[in-house]
Design a protein around this motif. Structure first.
Motif, PDB file in Angstrom:
ATOM      1  N   UNK A 358      57.718  57.735  25.800  1.00  0.00           N
ATOM      2  CA  UNK A 358      59.193  57.731  25.517  1.00  0.00           C
ATOM      3  C   UNK A 358      59.422  59.312  25.054  1.00  0.00           C
ATOM      4  N   UNK A 359      58.768  59.694  23.967  1.00  0.00           N
ATOM      5  CA  UNK A 359      58.860  60.908  23.266  1.00  0.00           C
ATOM      6  C   UNK A 359      58.361  62.151  23.961  1.00  0.00           C
ATOM      7  N   UNK A 934      70.469  61.475  28.843  1.00  0.00           N
ATOM      8  CA  UNK A 934      70.724  62.163  27.788  1.00  0.00           C
ATOM      9  C   UNK A 934      69.742  63.475  28.032  1.00  0.00           C
ATOM     10  N   UNK A 935      70.618  64.655  27.930  1.00  0.00           N
ATOM     11  CA  UNK A 935      69.739  65.717  28.101  1.00  0.00           C
ATOM     12  C   UNK A 935      68.929  66.079  26.986  1.00  0.00           C
ATOM     13  N   UNK A 936      67.756  66.486  27.296  1.00  0.00           N
ATOM     14  CA  UNK A 936      66.723  66.992  26.296  1.00  0.00           C
ATOM     15  C   UNK A 936      66.172  65.588  25.769  1.00  0.00           C
ATOM     16  N   UNK A 937      66.409  64.417  26.100  1.00  0.00           N
ATOM     17  CA  UNK A 937      65.589  63.360  25.760  1.00  0.00           C
ATOM     18  C   UNK A 937      64.195  63.389  26.081  1.00  0.00           C
ATOM     19  N   UNK A 939      62.421  65.747  25.092  1.00  0.00           N
ATOM     20  CA  UNK A 939      62.110  67.138  24.997  1.00  0.00           C
ATOM     21  C   UNK A 939      62.400  67.665  23.608  1.00  0.00           C
ATOM     22  N   UNK A 940      62.660  66.711  22.634  1.00  0.00           N
ATOM     23  CA  UNK A 940      62.954  66.905  21.218  1.00  0.00           C
ATOM     24  C   UNK A 940      62.042  67.701  20.580  1.00  0.00           C
ATOM     25  N   UNK A 941      60.695  67.463  20.801  1.00  0.00           N
ATOM     26  CA  UNK A 941      59.605  68.055  20.099  1.00  0.00           C
ATOM     27  C   UNK A 941      58.958  69.256  20.756  1.00  0.00           C
ATOM     28  N   UNK A 944      61.862  75.562  22.190  1.00  0.00           N
ATOM     29  CA  UNK A 944      62.985  75.953  22.720  1.00  0.00           C
ATOM     30  C   UNK A 944      63.193  76.400  24.180  1.00  0.00           C
ATOM     31  N   UNK A 947      62.674  73.522  26.354  1.00  0.00           N
ATOM     32  CA  UNK A 947      63.895  72.561  26.510  1.00  0.00           C
ATOM     33  C   UNK A 947      64.826  73.303  27.462  1.00  0.00           C
ATOM     34  N   UNK A 948      64.938  74.592  27.370  1.00  0.00           N
ATOM     35  CA  UNK A 948      66.076  75.262  28.271  1.00  0.00           C
ATOM     36  C   UNK A 948      65.507  75.231  29.848  1.00  0.00           C
TER      37      UNK A 948
END
Lengths: 1039, 488
Positions: A358-359, A934-937, A939-941, A944, A947-948
């Motif tokens: 998930x992460x 959820x955008x960036x779900x 990808x939180x970790x 940057x 992510x972009x």
């Protein structure tokens, strides 16, 4: 062909189907010097000896190859792969015992002798141990200790002192055999030290080969080296986080490295093709397999142990590599679960794996990995997990390597990542090389291309045409051998995919490699740079620029070699008639000398065309011109026996938009659009437009001069490079800009350009020179915007005389009338774009180009090709050749008025958690609906940049979308007119999946898949992609 | 043109309170693809502290603003729709909105795109509504935090225009917006975990304290979600903030991505053995004779050493260098002289980097003392019986030496064993924190001698009668709990 910079239409950025051959494409610049030194001659030994002496005194002429990758990722395997008789790694073999005792190298980094020797026994002598230039770092141990981060532990590239290379070389050279040409150094931390090493040793002497392994497998494989005091890597989750941290750093550094390869261990370990490709690149020659000391094979030992690490972990145990079985875990690793309860631990680990997925799943996809296959294992009973073994068919996928959905590999990594080709079966990994292609190539085709200039980010129209033709040849199951006289690496021209072999070295070396590898059936020699080369000499103020050069042109050399050593049929691919074009281009500065130059250019050009069997022109007009001056060659013996001898129009192609994606008249704004770079002819055309045409529009328009202001029918929008920076030098154009009659939009991204094409009502292209093809016109026609051009602009488009699809005008009055008319009459607008689009689809399409090439191929060999379905020949000549484009355009207009109701726009439904985006996505019909709950779900970790990059890919690359809503069932697909009774939704619209183009040639499944990929997704060049999300300080376009 | 520009529809929630409630109350379980399918289910029986709602509301508002900024930097055709008007209610707004979406996308739609209308009733719904209707401090904090005026509290319908306008001011930076969007996830406070080794290890007393603290202070004031687990069950870090583990089965990997603060409470091994024995056979000292008790205590020691104590030692070794873990002694918590300091240390460590009000730890300690005294008293109950059992254990030299070694390992003073001829005591091992990991592992290997192996060795030596051995074997193999036969 005009040299208009067509980076705006980014067809060149074709899908990065990274094949075995594309392993070579990872090279950013050829290392010609190294290749050259590998030709052993009589003086070779002496040369070596001399070099050895020179090297002993200083860091001499050797190249340095740095191998890196996290520990337990296969770095030792990789080192063996890239080792050969021409390389030398740091080794005790090169160290004298007395010297060893005297130097006490273990003291350089304050280690004990026993520890140093123990490490060297396991993984060889690592460079970081035997130097004191940069601080010793054991990342796995040191990160997190005393607050250290990766950055704080590693030297920055700027930290490389001037004498760093000399000092490092001095300390390492005692471990190297410096008589070797390539000095190899393996340190795991090299993975994140590339810029430092490159800065120290120089970009042109350093190469890097890195390897990575699935993050979960790595986290488990490294576990035996993790002790409780390794604070930052205590748990599997910590180690996975560390893996991503390191890899994102490495990925961000890759573009800084001149020459780097990043391999996935799993496919590379079983793919002889990939191994050979890497070795071939490292040793710069085709017989790399013979030179490599590594056993190039496809054994799956690494894969099976990788799987065992996971299965043992999921069953609550740990894999004992020495015993090749699972065993109880060390009690301090998972103290909460006593060793007698592995089933409990197995369940716990399954839960943890789910959380990891998930992460991290999205982030893992960026590196071509997935956790999903492992998650499936958690559904098995604990006892059964241990018994899971590698499948025979999908071993690599079983190990969590994304192969069937390779597009999700992080875009910035694509040029560097070697992954198996799409659709490749595991069997292909085991087949010994060559030949690389999975599908049987019917012919071997040599493509020779001359590329001038090194601006890789601005592909010329000719680059794009070359890419189109190569793509068509591959789609026709040809094995393409690509030779390039290039100032840039061939891979920068196009991320060549499946079925294309790239060679290295000089043109002659490339030729020798290609012809020794196989028998060439057909050769396509691009004859495209003659005018440009003379123009370049003129611009560089060469005194005798207009005189004929004594040496042969590269194209002429290749033709002479081909004539001597092969019986291949040779076709010249022309983009222009140079002797006509040269007079125009060169005449701007010096007409008299330009005329002199055009004399010898004519002679050389015609002589070249006479020396080949066929000439492929970019337009019918060029073909007609050449036919009038070239002798009839079809009577030549070759033409009677083997080859097709003809003068053919091979169209310039462009992917056409779907009709229902075209913005209707009512939703467009008034205004004229021009796309093209600023060069002499374009300036002339634009001056004509603002001086002669715009005043007439102002006079005819009911709004008067207001029509020339922004938003008016006469306002001109200028797109392309150079206009903005040179506007002050442009006289009339500058005045028009100041008056507000012209808006310079500059260089646009793909998406921005697309928006302009879909929002303005007319595309204007006044073209006044007489040869080649205006690629901008093809782009406009295929984009669904009405085109107004001059008669010259119709050249190369294959439109019939008297056609009405493209509006033509040769006087300012007619031009103004056409530009105004199409903006005021919806019917006129509709008929114009529909006709042009239909013509594009039929005659300026890849399919048509393939048909033409297919016909040429058949005639070329005049041999019975293998029969397929119903005994139909692979290349059926039939009616495709009998097409007469000059008579059909009108009919096409009529036939396409009925709307097809299709759309090709990707639909992205996006929302935050709990916003109900999935519910909306469910209600949308079509396979191109990309749901981003959820955008960036996930990808939180991630960093940057990652992510972009992820967000960019989600929005711009439909194929990247992970959660694709499946098409609804027929019952769900029915229209609900009661609810949606509106003009837009009165009929059921459906977004179809991209359908493979039909052709008169039959296709294998592989080639169809390849074609589908090529046609459905083409990334724009990196610089254009990156500007979709503007840079931090960039102003936003709100147009 | 190689690609056709995507068209983006952004679905938003305008009723932020409803949105925040949904996120708080709906289970977050997700399937293989990462999509959470069960979000429609609403657990309406859970009490919701206002503090949690306030925090979630702020998060929602910030995320909304970040998404707006982020999408304003994306130069693609986009349309924003409201969940409430498009998906939730069946009215004319919905039809209009659906037509708008359909026209924008040029994609057909079914007429049933909807989310089941959520029933947001929670037991304290009225309280929550009143709280936000009033000029409560939380409301003021929320408005301040979200930098929104009261008038902008409702959904801003000018998504595109407002976003673009904001960006024209140069305020929209993609990376900043993305960072903000992921900040709430990244800034989740570490999970607090407390583990003790079952009732005899002191979990009962600790449990009482933490139940009280959660109920009285932590949940109402910080919105901390407390959970209590026994056996192998762990807590879900997504839905729990404080996890109390009766059996100290702390699987650190599961909390690694969120971060954790783990307090591991240990107990003197000898005490643990006799407590577990006494708990199992409450009146054993009065019921059984000495020889039977001796056998029983020895068997119990064997069992506890092999299981609970082994796990305890392994956990201590595992967390010896873990800065997120704190090792405490239950004896220090229940001792009148050190309890206050130990409790302060425990709670201070647990809260760690959490932003808490001034003197919050002191407040917690004061609150804990309301139950602490009672818990300590119950811990002391049966001291006389345990002392008797301990003396018996000391009479078994082999077992006693094992226990003493374990005591040394866990940083307790080793008990004195009654020496017998031919039995030599081994020197005690050092505590792992005081020595190298390798040495410690060596020590563990020595103490992790399997009970059955030891038994069989002694059987070979003929030290036990056949009956006794059978009895031992039964206990050690875990076939049944040791049962005393009444003294005959």
């Amino acid at each position: 062909m005009r040299v208009a910079r067509v980076e705006l239409a980014s067809a060149l950025a074709v899908a990065a189907i990274v094949t075995v051959v594309a392993a070579l494409a990872v090279v950013r610049t050829r290392h010609a010097a190294l290749g050259a030194t590998q030709h052993q001659g009589p003086a070779y030994t002496h040369l070596h000896a001399a070099r050895h002496l020179a090297a002993a005194a200083s860091p001499g002429s050797q190249a340095f190859l740095f191998v890196g990758g996290l520990q337990r990722s296969g770095t030792t395997w990789l080192e063996a792969l890239v080792s050969s008789s021409e390389t030398s790694a740091l080794s005790f073999e090169n160290m004298d015992l007395g010297e060893y005792v005297r130097l006490q190298p273990w003291r350089l980094q304050n280690h004990t002798q026993s520890y140093f020797e123990m490490v060297a026994r396991v993984g060889g002598v690592e460079g970081k141990f035997v130097q004191d230039v940069y601080p010793y770092t054991y990342l796995v141990r040191d990160v997190g200790r005393d607050g250290h981060t990766i950055d704080s532990l590693l030297p920055a590239s700027q930290a490389a002192a001037p004498d760093a290379a000399a000092r490092l070389f001095k300390q390492w050279s005692v471990w190297w055999d410096t008589s070797k040409q390539v000095l190899l150094e393996k340190t795991p931390e090299n993975l994140v030290m590339g810029p430092f090493l490159q800065s120290a040793f120089g970009a042109h002497r350093t190469r890097f080969v890195f390897v990575m392994r699935h993050p979960l497998v790595w986290a488990l494989a490294i576990e035996k080296w993790i002790f409780p005091e390794f604070g930052a890597l205590r748990s599997v989750e910590d180690r996975i986080a560390f893996w991503f941290d390191c890899m994102s750093r490495a990925a961000s550094q890759l573009p800084q490295l001149r020459d780097a390869i990043l391999l996935q261990l799993e496919p590379a370990s079983v793919s002889a093709d990939v191994q050979l490709a890497v070795a071939r690149h490292i040793f710069c020659r085709d017989d790399a397999a013979n030179r490599s000391t590594a056993r190039i094979d496809g054994s799956s030992g690494i894969l099976s142990s990788s799987l065992a690490y996971v299965t043992c972990w999921l069953s609550g145990q740990e894999f004992r590599a020495s015993a090749r079985r699972c065993g109880p875990r060390k009690s301090y690793r998972d103290p909460a679960f006593s060793a007698s309860k592995p089933d409990r631990l197995g369940i716990e680990n399954g839960w943890r794996l789910h959380q990891i997925m998930v992460q991290r799943e999205v982030q893992a996809n960026q590196y071509g990995y997935t956790f999903k296959p492992f998650l499936k294992l958690t559904k098995l009973p604990v006892g059964a997990v241990q018994r899971v073994r590698l499948n025979a068919v999908d071993q690599v996928q079983q190990l969590g390597v994304v192969t069937n959905n390779w597009l999700r590999v992080r875009s910035s990594l694509r040029p560097y990542l070697v992954v198996p080709p799409p659709g490749a079966k595991v069997n292909s990994f085991h087949t010994p090389p060559p030949p690389p292609p999975a599908f049987p190539a019917t012919k071997h085709v040599l493509v020779v291309y001359h590329k001038m200039g090194s601006d890789k980010e601005k592909p010329t129209g000719m680059d794009m045409r070359m890419d189109q033709i190569v793509g068509s040849l591959v789609a026709l199951q040809m094995r393409v051998h690509f030779l390039c006289q290039c100032d840039v690496d061939p891979s920068q021209l196009s991320p060549f995919g499946y079925g294309v072999a790239i060679y290295f070295g000089t043109l002659e070396q490339q030729y020798n490699q290609a012809t020794s590898a196989t028998r060439i059936d057909v050769a396509y020699v691009f004859f495209t740079t003659l005018t440009m080369s003379v123009h370049q000499r003129q611009l560089s103020s060469e005194r005798d620029w207009y005189l004929e050069p004594a040496e042969p042109l590269p194209e002429e050399r290749v033709v002479s070699w081909l004539r001597k050593s092969t019986d291949a049929c040779i076709a010249a691919v022309a983009d222009d008639i140079h002797y006509l074009r040269a007079a125009e281009v060169l005449g701007h500065l010096d007409a008299e000398r330009a005329a002199q130059a055009s004399i010898w250019i004519r002679r050389r050009e015609l002589a070249f065309h006479e020396s080949v069997h066929s000439v492929l022109t970019v337009s019918l007009e060029d073909a007609a011109s050449l036919r009038s001056v070239l002798p009839l060659v079809t009577a030549a013996p070759d033409c009677r026996k083997r080859c097709s001898c003809s003068l053919l129009w091979v169209p310039y192609t462009h992917e056409a938009v779907q009709e229902n994606a075209v913005q209707p008249f009512s939703q467009r704004s008034d205004g004229m659009l021009y796309v093209g770079g600023m060069h002499g002819l374009a300036v002339k055309a634009m001056q004509w437009l603002v001086q002669d045409v715009q005043p007439l529009i102002a006079r005819s328009s009911p709004n008067g001069k207001a029509a020339l202001q922004s938003g008016g029918t006469g306002h001109l929008y200028l797109v392309g490079p150079g206009w903005e920076s040179h506007v002050n030098e442009l006289g009339a154009i500058n005045r028009a800009v100041q008056l507000g009659h012209v808006t310079i939009l500059g260089t646009l991204t793909d998406v921005q350009l697309n928006r302009q094409l879909s929002q303005l009502k007319v595309f204007v292209a006044p073209v006044f020179n007489g040869t080649g093809i205006a690629t901008k016109n093809v782009m406009a026609m295929s984009s669904g915007i009405p085109l107004v051009t001059t008669p010259v602009g119709l050249q190369g488009l294959g439109l019939p005389t008297g056609q009405t699809a493209v509006l033509t005008a040769d006087t300012p009055e007619d031009f103004a009338r056409s530009a105004l008319g199409v903006q005021t009459s919806p019917e006129h607008f509709e008929a114009s774009w529909r006709g042009a689009l239909a013509h594009t689809k039929q005659y300026l399409s890849a399919q048509h180009q393939e048909d033409v090439l297919c016909g040429l191929m058949k005639l070329a060999r005049r041999e019975t090709v293998p029969r397929r379905r119903e005994d139909a020949p692979i290349c059926s000549f039939g009616s495709s050749h009998g097409r007469t484009p000059l008579t059909t355009a009108g009919a096409v207009v009529q036939s396409t008025i009925a709307p097809s109701g299709n759309s090709s726009s990707a639909v992205v439904v996006l929302g935050l958690g709990g916003s109900g985006a999935p519910a909306l996505a469910k209600s949308l019909q079509g396979s191109r609906v990309c749901l981003v709950p959820e955008p960036l779900k996930g990808m939180e970790r991630a960093s940057m940049a990652a992510q972009l990059d992820h967000l960019r890919s989600l929005l711009l690359e439909p194929a990247y979308c992970a959660v694709r809503h499946l098409p609804l069932s027929p019952s769900q697909r029915s229209c609900h007119t009661s609810l949606l009774a509106s003009p837009h939704t009165a009929r059921c619209l459906e977004i179809p999946p991209p359908a493979p183009r039909s052709s008169r040639c039959t296709w294998t499944a592989e080639s169809l898949r390849y074609r589908a990929l090529r046609s459905s997704w083409r990334p724009p060049p990196p610089t254009q992609r990156s500007s979709i999300l503007p840079r931090e300080s960039a102003p936003l376009s709100t147009s | 043109m190689s690609t056709t520009a995507s068209r983006v529809v952004v679905v938003r929630r305008c009723n932020t309170i409803s949105w925040a409630l949904q996120l708080l109350l709906v289970p977050q379980s997700c399937d293989d693809t990462g999509a959470c399918a069960d979000r429609d289910k609403v657990d309406s029986s859970r009490y919701l502290p206002p503090a949690r709602l306030v925090a979630k509301l702020g998060e929602c508002r910030e995320n909304e603003a970040s998404l707006r900024s982020l999408m304003a930097t994306v130069q693609l055709p986009q349309l924003s729709i409201s969940f409430e008007t498009t998906l939730q209610f069946q009215n004319e707004h919905r039809v209009h909105s659906m037509q708008q979406v359909s026209a924008f996308l040029r994609v057909p739609m079914t007429n049933s795109p909807s989310m089941p209308e959520a029933d947001w009733r929670v037991p304290n719904m009225l309280e929550l509504q009143d709280h936000f209707a009033s000029e409560s401090i939380e409301r003021q904090q929320l408005i301040t935090r979200s930098k929104l005026s009261d008038t902008k509290w409702s959904c801003d319908t000018r998504w595109d225009a407002a976003g673009q306008a904001a960006c024209n001011d140069g305020r929209c930076v993609a990376s900043a917006a993305a960072a903000s969007l992921t900040a709430n996830i990244a800034s989740v406070q570490p999970l607090m975990a407390i583990g003790a080794h079952s009732v005899e290890g002191g979990s009962a007393a600790l449990f009482k304290v933490f139940v009280h603290l959660c109920k009285a202070v932590l949940t109402p004031k910080l919105g901390v979600r407390c959970a209590y687990r026994s056996a192998y069950e762990g807590c879900d870090p997504a839905s729990v903030d404080l996890c109390f583990l009766h059996d100290a089965r702390f699987s650190e990997g599961r909390y690694s991505s969120r971060g954790y603060r783990y307090v591991h409470v240990r107990r003197d091994p000898a005490d643990l053995i006799v407590r577990s024995f006494a708990r199992e056979y409450p009146n054993a000292t009065h019921t059984f004779n000495s020889s039977a008790l001796l056998e029983g205590v020895e068997a119990q020691a064997r069992r506890v050493l092999a299981e609970g104590l082994h796990e305890m030692a392994a956990a201590i070794e595992s967390h010896a260098a873990d800065r997120s873990a704190l090792l405490l002694r239950i004896e220090d918590l229940t001792s009148p002289t050190s309890a206050n300091a130990t409790l302060t240390k425990l709670l201070g460590f647990l809260l760690g980097p959490r932003a808490v009000p001034h003197n919050f730890v002191e407040e917690l300690v004061a609150s804990a003392w309301k139950v602490m005294a009672g818990a300590a008293r119950s811990e002391e109950a049966g001291a006389v019986q345990r002392a008797h059992l301990l003396k018996l254990l000391q009479k078994r030299p082999l077992k006693c030496s094992h226990v003493a070694r374990m005591q040394s390992l866990l940083d307790y003073p080793p008990m004195k064993c009654v020496e017998r001829a031919g039995v030599q005591q081994k020197p005690p091992q050092r505590h792992p924190a005081a020595g190298s990991a390798a040495g410690h592992r060596r020590g563990l290997r020595q103490t992790s001698d399997t009970p059955l192996g030891s038994l069989l060795r002694r059987q070979r030596r003929g030290q036990r009668s056949a009956t006794a051995l059978t009895l031992h074997a039964r206990v050690l193999m875990g076939s049944a709990r040791f049962r005393f036969a009444p003294a005959s």
